[in-house]
Design a protein around this motif. Structure first.
Motif, PDB file in Angstrom:
ATOM      1  N   GLN A 183       0.822  -1.227   0.000  1.00 36.19           N
ATOM      2  CA  GLN A 183       0.000   0.000   0.000  1.00 36.19           C
ATOM      3  C   GLN A 183       0.852   1.271   0.000  1.00 36.19           C
ATOM      4  N   GLY A 184       2.027   1.178   0.603  1.00 34.36           N
ATOM      5  CA  GLY A 184       2.916   2.345   0.641  1.00 34.36           C
ATOM      6  C   GLY A 184       3.388   2.751  -0.741  1.00 34.36           C
ATOM      7  N   HIS A 185       3.274   1.845  -1.693  1.00 39.62           N
ATOM      8  CA  HIS A 185       3.668   2.138  -3.077  1.00 39.62           C
ATOM      9  C   HIS A 185       2.446   2.449  -3.933  1.00 39.62           C
ATOM     10  N   THR A 186       1.436   1.581  -3.823  1.00 45.91           N
ATOM     11  CA  THR A 186       0.286   1.765  -4.722  1.00 45.91           C
ATOM     12  C   THR A 186      -0.499   3.041  -4.388  1.00 45.91           C
ATOM     13  N   ARG A 187      -0.472   3.475  -3.129  1.00 46.31           N
ATOM     14  CA  ARG A 187      -1.215   4.706  -2.803  1.00 46.31           C
ATOM     15  C   ARG A 187      -0.542   5.936  -3.421  1.00 46.31           C
ATOM     16  N   ARG A 188       0.671   5.762  -3.916  1.00 46.67           N
ATOM     17  CA  ARG A 188       1.344   6.857  -4.636  1.00 46.67           C
ATOM     18  C   ARG A 188       1.188   6.702  -6.150  1.00 46.67           C
ATOM     19  N   GLY A 189       0.374   5.727  -6.553  1.00 47.57           N
ATOM     20  CA  GLY A 189       0.117   5.554  -7.978  1.00 47.57           C
ATOM     21  C   GLY A 189       1.071   4.596  -8.673  1.00 47.57           C
ATOM     22  N   ILE A 190       1.896   3.901  -7.895  1.00 39.18           N
ATOM     23  CA  ILE A 190       2.818   2.920  -8.488  1.00 39.18           C
ATOM     24  C   ILE A 190       2.068   1.602  -8.666  1.00 39.18           C
ATOM     25  N   PRO A 191       2.088   1.008  -9.867  1.00 39.44           N
ATOM     26  CA  PRO A 191       1.389  -0.283 -10.021  1.00 39.44           C
ATOM     27  C   PRO A 191       2.096  -1.389  -9.234  1.00 39.44           C
ATOM     28  N   ILE A 192       1.303  -2.271  -8.638  1.00 40.43           N
ATOM     29  CA  ILE A 192       1.886  -3.364  -7.839  1.00 40.43           C
ATOM     30  C   ILE A 192       2.827  -4.214  -8.695  1.00 40.43           C
ATOM     31  N   GLY A 193       2.477  -4.356  -9.979  1.00 46.86           N
ATOM     32  CA  GLY A 193       3.317  -5.162 -10.876  1.00 46.86           C
ATOM     33  C   GLY A 193       4.733  -4.595 -11.003  1.00 46.86           C
ATOM     34  N   MET A 194       4.844  -3.274 -11.012  1.00 45.77           N
ATOM     35  CA  MET A 194       6.177  -2.670 -11.127  1.00 45.77           C
ATOM     36  C   MET A 194       7.026  -3.010  -9.899  1.00 45.77           C
ATOM     37  N   VAL A 195       6.417  -2.911  -8.734  1.00 42.80           N
ATOM     38  CA  VAL A 195       7.120  -3.223  -7.483  1.00 42.80           C
ATOM     39  C   VAL A 195       7.622  -4.665  -7.528  1.00 42.80           C
ATOM     40  N   LEU A 196       6.688  -5.564  -7.854  1.00 46.97           N
ATOM     41  CA  LEU A 196       7.006  -6.988  -7.716  1.00 46.97           C
ATOM     42  C   LEU A 196       7.887  -7.506  -8.843  1.00 46.97           C
ATOM     43  N   GLU A 197       7.791  -6.901 -10.022  1.00 45.99           N
ATOM     44  CA  GLU A 197       8.713  -7.321 -11.105  1.00 45.99           C
ATOM     45  C   GLU A 197      10.143  -6.936 -10.734  1.00 45.99           C
ATOM     46  N   GLY A 198      10.301  -5.768 -10.143  1.00 42.96           N
ATOM     47  CA  GLY A 198      11.649  -5.348  -9.708  1.00 42.96           C
ATOM     48  C   GLY A 198      12.187  -6.291  -8.641  1.00 42.96           C
ATOM     49  N   PHE A 199      11.338  -6.594  -7.668  1.00 40.14           N
ATOM     50  CA  PHE A 199      11.760  -7.507  -6.585  1.00 40.14           C
ATOM     51  C   PHE A 199      12.086  -8.902  -7.150  1.00 40.14           C
ATOM     52  N   LYS A 200      11.241  -9.350  -8.088  1.00 41.52           N
ATOM     53  CA  LYS A 200      11.422 -10.708  -8.594  1.00 41.52           C
ATOM     54  C   LYS A 200      12.770 -10.845  -9.316  1.00 41.52           C
ATOM     55  N   ARG A 201      13.106  -9.842 -10.118  1.00 41.45           N
ATOM     56  CA  ARG A 201      14.402  -9.903 -10.831  1.00 41.45           C
ATOM     57  C   ARG A 201      15.554  -9.973  -9.826  1.00 41.45           C
ATOM     58  N   ALA A 202      15.464  -9.192  -8.775  1.00 42.63           N
ATOM     59  CA  ALA A 202      16.538  -9.198  -7.770  1.00 42.63           C
ATOM     60  C   ALA A 202      16.581 -10.557  -7.057  1.00 42.63           C
TER      61      ALA A 202
END
Ligand code: ADE
Ligand code: ZN
Length: 383
Positions: free
Chosen positions: A141-160
């Motif tokens: 929620q700390g990301h999506t409430r700023r308009g960041i799509p959840i997919g962007m967060v998790l794709e970045g995490f997944k690659r790492a």
């Protein structure tokens, strides 16, 4: 210093330097498992600086919004983060509280690359400490409430995560934490939006400011998550208002039957019947000593940790928000309990065995982690 005073930053720095100088190989080399770290709490001053430059975001500190225009100034601001929840001080307008520092860091995360860098930075750092498996939290929620799509967060995490497994031999699974100072409806919406990424998320947790926000508010969500196959945990931070009541809810009721772990939950040690509940349900506890000693005395912290351990409750030592807690990572937290709880080698191994037992890795990986620990213990005893 009186017996019950909180240590000063200088004292804690001295302890840390002494621990590092001691070159205690048992602590530095033991294979480690970390089960309580907020990935957003690993944003070092260096990464904050890099992200601010990359995304052209001006950095400020405190409610007076004093500009921070060099890396040295950011480092200094990190040194002056006040105690944790809701903390203020006379000069708080020019200093950061813990939550201001923590959520201020979220604003800098704008692209998939930023999320990759955040997670990769953590994995690289703990690989040096011989962390073999971890379950980092993230706060969607700390990301999506700023308009960041959840997919962007998790794709970045997944690659790492994939890179960490292949390049660093650090395995991981994510725990999605809901912000308890937001509404249960928001948490449910966020939960549903994250379901397409279920494969990389092993559990559901609850964090942020717990003042007057009992876990029971989120009962429907935790029930649903349990039915959907997620593992359950919740923060009950040390010495918070109503903490015994919150602990009881987490242990006995959350998700229908109670959660499998409690994050912090140190006040379990205050009441025999709470200890009995946690022990009889074989619940795990994640304990982050360097977080507590910033606002509680040594006498309040270490005897409780020792008591939980000696009672046979499965505690595991972790870092919480290392970048914002005087740069204390899992290694430094382990050094701290080694000294202050007088833990012997066999106790340090037991702490890691506890972590394997209460972690949410599959059986095969658990066996591998235990084999590594046994091998480490044998190699050490034959030296
Ligand atoms: N968010 C990040 N770290 C936290 C903690 N230790 N307690 C509550 N919320 C948090
Ligand atoms: Zn935490």
């Amino acid at each position: 210093m009186s017996a019950e005073a909180v240590s000063t930053r200088e004292q804690r720095q001295e302890w840390k330097e002494r621990h590092i100088r001691s070159n205690d190989k048992f602590v530095t080399d033991i294979p480690k498992i970390e089960l309580h770290v907020h990935i957003e709490g690993t944003m070092t001053p260096e990464l904050r600086w890099k992200l601010a430059q990359r995304n052209k975001i001006p950095l400020t500190v405190g409610s007076e919004r004093v500009p921070l225009s060099t890396l040295a100034e950011i480092r200094e601001a990190y040194q002056n983060i006040r105690g944790r929840i809701g903390a203020t001080s006379a000069d708080g307008k020019r200093n950061m509280t813990f939550f201001e520092a923590y959520y201020g860091g979220f604003d800098l995360l704008q692209t998939e690359e930023d999320y990759f860098d955040l997670a990769m930075g953590y994995f690289e750092r703990v690989a040096e400490m011989n962390v073999r498996y971890c379950e980092p939290f993230f706060d969607p929620q700390g990301h999506t409430r700023r308009g960041i799509p959840i997919g962007m967060v998790l794709e970045g995490f997944k690659r790492a995560q994939i890179a960490a497994e292949h390049r660093l031999n650090v395995r991981s699974q994510w725990i999605m934490c809901m912000l308890r100072d937001m509404s249960p409806e928001s948490a449910m919406d966020q939960y549903e939006a994250a379901l397409p990424y279920k494969d990389m998320i092993v559990g559901l947790g609850l964090d942020s400011d717990e003042y007057e926000r009992p876990p029971s508010l989120f009962d429907d969500l935790f029930k649903r998550a349990r039915e959907d196959g997620f593992r359950l945990t919740s923060h009950c931070d040390f010495n918070q208002k109503d903490t015994h009541d919150h602990i009881r809810q987490v242990a006995e009721r959350l998700g229908g039957t109670g959660a499998e772990r409690i994050d912090h939950g140190m006040n379990v040690a205050d009441q025999e019947d709470l200890m009995e509940v946690v022990k009889s349900k074989d619940m795990g506890m994640t304990i982050c000593p360097c977080a507590y000693i910033r606002h509680a005395s040594e006498e309040a912290v270490f005897p409780r940790i020792r008591k939980l351990f000696d009672t046979g409750i499965k505690i595991a030592i972790a870092s919480d928000d290392p970048a914002y807690m005087e740069d204390n990572w899992v290694l430094h937290n382990l050094h701290m309990v080694r000294e202050k709880c007088s833990f012997k080698n066999k106790d340090m191994v037991q702490l890691q065995r506890n972590a394997v037992s209460i972690c949410w890795a599959g059986d095969e990986l658990k066996k591998e982690l235990l084999d590594d620990l046994n091998e480490f213990e044998m190699s050490f005893s034959s030296q």
